[in-house]
Design an enzyme around this catalytic site. Structure first.
Site, short mmCIF file in Angstrom:
data_model
loop_
_atom_site.label_atom_id
_atom_site.label_comp_id
_atom_site.label_asym_id
_atom_site.label_seq_id
_atom_site.Cartn_x
_atom_site.Cartn_y
_atom_site.Cartn_z
N PRO A 374 0.78 -1.22 0.00
CA PRO A 374 0.00 0.00 0.00
C PRO A 374 0.82 1.28 0.00
CG PRO A 374 -0.83 -1.53 1.62
CD PRO A 374 0.50 -2.04 1.18
N TYR A 383 6.34 -3.40 7.69
CA TYR A 383 7.00 -4.47 6.94
C TYR A 383 8.44 -4.70 7.42
CZ TYR A 383 8.65 -7.05 2.81
OH TYR A 383 9.18 -7.99 1.97
N ARG A 397 4.56 -9.69 4.28
CA ARG A 397 3.77 -9.22 3.14
C ARG A 397 2.29 -9.49 3.35
NH1 ARG A 397 6.23 -11.58 -2.12
NH2 ARG A 397 8.01 -10.59 -1.10
N HIS A 408 -9.50 -0.71 3.43
CA HIS A 408 -10.40 -0.62 2.27
C HIS A 408 -11.83 -0.96 2.66
CE1 HIS A 408 -6.76 -0.38 -0.20
NE2 HIS A 408 -7.53 -0.10 -1.23
N TYR A 470 -28.73 -1.80 -2.77
CA TYR A 470 -30.08 -1.63 -3.35
C TYR A 470 -31.05 -2.63 -2.73
CZ TYR A 470 -33.79 -1.77 -6.86
OH TYR A 470 -35.01 -1.74 -7.48
#
Length: 481
Positions: A374, A383, A397, A408, A470
């Site tokens: 990212p 990391y 990773r 996200h 919806y």
């Protein structure tokens, strides 16, 4: 008269060759010296006075072939495919122009900027999203006060770590609870508020880590000698700041507004604000914002609305057709958004603040270490520390992708008030995808596979979220009634 070449003048002969008294038809003509070179056993082509080849002067003019590979073969060495690229661009423009014209004929003009403004001003007397952004200052000040007390030894490292963990956890939980429970906040306002809190979380995480490293370095220096301590703390170059002199509100808020997620005591600074450069970036921001809004309203929204019936009927052929139709505008908007954010917006902010590093890695534009996808913030604070503690690259990773997938999903599910994990799944799917591409595809094929997943994967997630939203918000009330 003229010679056989039809040049209108006497033929030029090599120096040293004997002229023929019989017009070149006698025995002397056979004794002319031949040039044997690149043309093998054929004589070198004669040239007239203008430098042009004397056509028809010997058997050399019959050769039109030589040893060479096809231009489309990689062995040919040919690399000038600019004409094919121009053709692709023209075809792309024409095909998309047809789609855009078809859209205008079918739906008319759907672009309405005021409709977008109304998404932010649904409740103008309360503006909960703006209130959330203002409240975020409390968490930044709390982190600053903890660091001030750690610097003077008023808090132990364990107590400081506990306070930082509580503060960072509250940064994520508090706005999520407000956005999920408060009915007056709009999904768009909720997304913007959560983005601000996510950036604040990552910045304060880096702020805490860097100050901790400075304290550890100062402690090691004090353990060696007083002179070494003086060199570590007071021996900085002129104009630079050393720890703990960086712990000021001015330094904190400069970092909070700077276009980076990685904290430093001394950021590189540009000498001045370039007004023309800043004006170009501001005009780009304005134009590209309008362009994205227009493309979403005119192109994406009708396609998404027309995709609901195929999803409801489980008409797979129509679903695939809708997906491919949505892939083009979605990817175009995605590319425009990246240019708008990482070039126009961040460069405008950097220019105003005279922030010198415009590479974009610290801001999250590109990864700076292999596998830490990212941002460079995750590489620097997540990391690499895992690797130093003995973790494998694969585990580090995977953890980085898990954190990215969480954020996200956090930015999508909370504003929509539903948890379907499509964004989380899409991010985590990049781990096996990276393994497959590295193992079975190479070079251009691997690059094409990555682009294909980006172009197709995002519309799939968009359609899944829209369909679920919806169903939850439109069909459920009708079924209950």
């Amino acid at each position: 008269m003229g010679d056989r070449g039809g040049s209108g003048g006497p033929r030029r002969r090599r120096p040293g060759s004997r002229p023929s008294s019989q017009g070149g038809s006698g025995p002397a003509a056979a004794e002319e010296v031949r040039d044997v070179g690149a043309w093998g056993d054929s004589p070198a082509p004669d040239k007239d006075k203008d430098g042009d080849v004397d056509v028809g002067s010997g058997p050399w003019d019959l050769r039109c072939h030589r040893l060479q590979d096809s231009l489309f073969s990689s062995d040919s060495g040919f690399s000038n495919y600019r004409g094919i690229l121009n053709w692709c661009v023209v075809m792309l423009i024409l095909s998309n122009a047809r789609l855009f014209l078809e859209n205008l004929i079918k739906y008319g003009v759907l672009v309405d900027p005021l409709q977008v403004v109304s998404l932010f001003l649904k409740d103008p007397y309360r503006w909960p999203a703006l209130c959330l952004v203002i409240v975020a200052n409390i968490f930044a000040v709390a982190a600053f006060q903890v660091e001030k007390r750690l610097a003077v030894g008023a808090l132990t490292e364990q107590a400081g770590l506990l306070l930082h963990v509580v503060n960072l956890a509250t940064i994520l939980c508090f706005p999520a609870a407000v956005a999920f429970l408060l009915e007056s906040i709009t999904p768009v306002g909720s997304v913007l508020a959560l983005i601000v809190y996510t950036i604040l979380f990552l910045k304060l995480f880096s702020y805490r880590d860097v100050n901790l490293w400075c304290r550890e370095r100062r402690a090691r220096a004090k353990a060696k000698a007083a002179s070494a301590s003086k060199k570590a703390n007071g021996g900085a170059a002129q104009g630079t700041v050393s720890y703990p002199d960086n712990l000021t509100y001015r330094d904190l808020y400069y970092f909070l507004f700077a276009p980076t997620l990685c904290y430093e005591l001394n950021f590189p600074r540009s000498p001045r604000v370039r007004k023309r450069f800043l004006l170009r970036r501001l005009l780009e921001m304005l134009f590209l914002t309008q362009l994205q809004v227009g493309l979403i309203q005119q192109w994406m929204v009708p396609t998404i609305q027309n995709s609901m019936k195929p999803f409801k009927d489980m008409d797979y052929s129509r679903i695939v057709e809708r997906l491919l139709k949505l892939a083009v505008p979605n990817h175009l908007i995605w590319l425009i958004f990246f240019y708008w954010l990482f070039h126009s917006c961040l460069n405008a902010v950097a220019e105003l603040m005279r922030f010198g590093d415009r590479d974009g890695r610290a801001a999250g534009g590109r990864p700076s270490c292999p596998g830490a996808h990212p941002t460079s913030s995750s590489c620097r604070h997540f990391y690499k520390p895992m690797l130093r503690r003995g973790s494998s690259k694969w585990l580090a990773r995977t953890c980085v992708f898990l954190a990215s997938a969480f954020f996200h999903e956090y930015l999508v599910s909370i504003p929509l008030r539903m948890f379907r994990l499509w964004a989380f799944t899409g991010m985590m799917a990049q781990i096996p995808l990276a393994w497959i591409v590295s193992r079975f595809f190479w070079g251009n094929y691997g690059n094409a596979a990555v682009w294909l997943t980006l172009i197709i994967g995002q519309p799939v997630a968009v359609l899944m979220y829209v369909h679920d939203y919806y169903v939850l918000n439109h069909e459920a009330p009708v079924a209950g009634a």
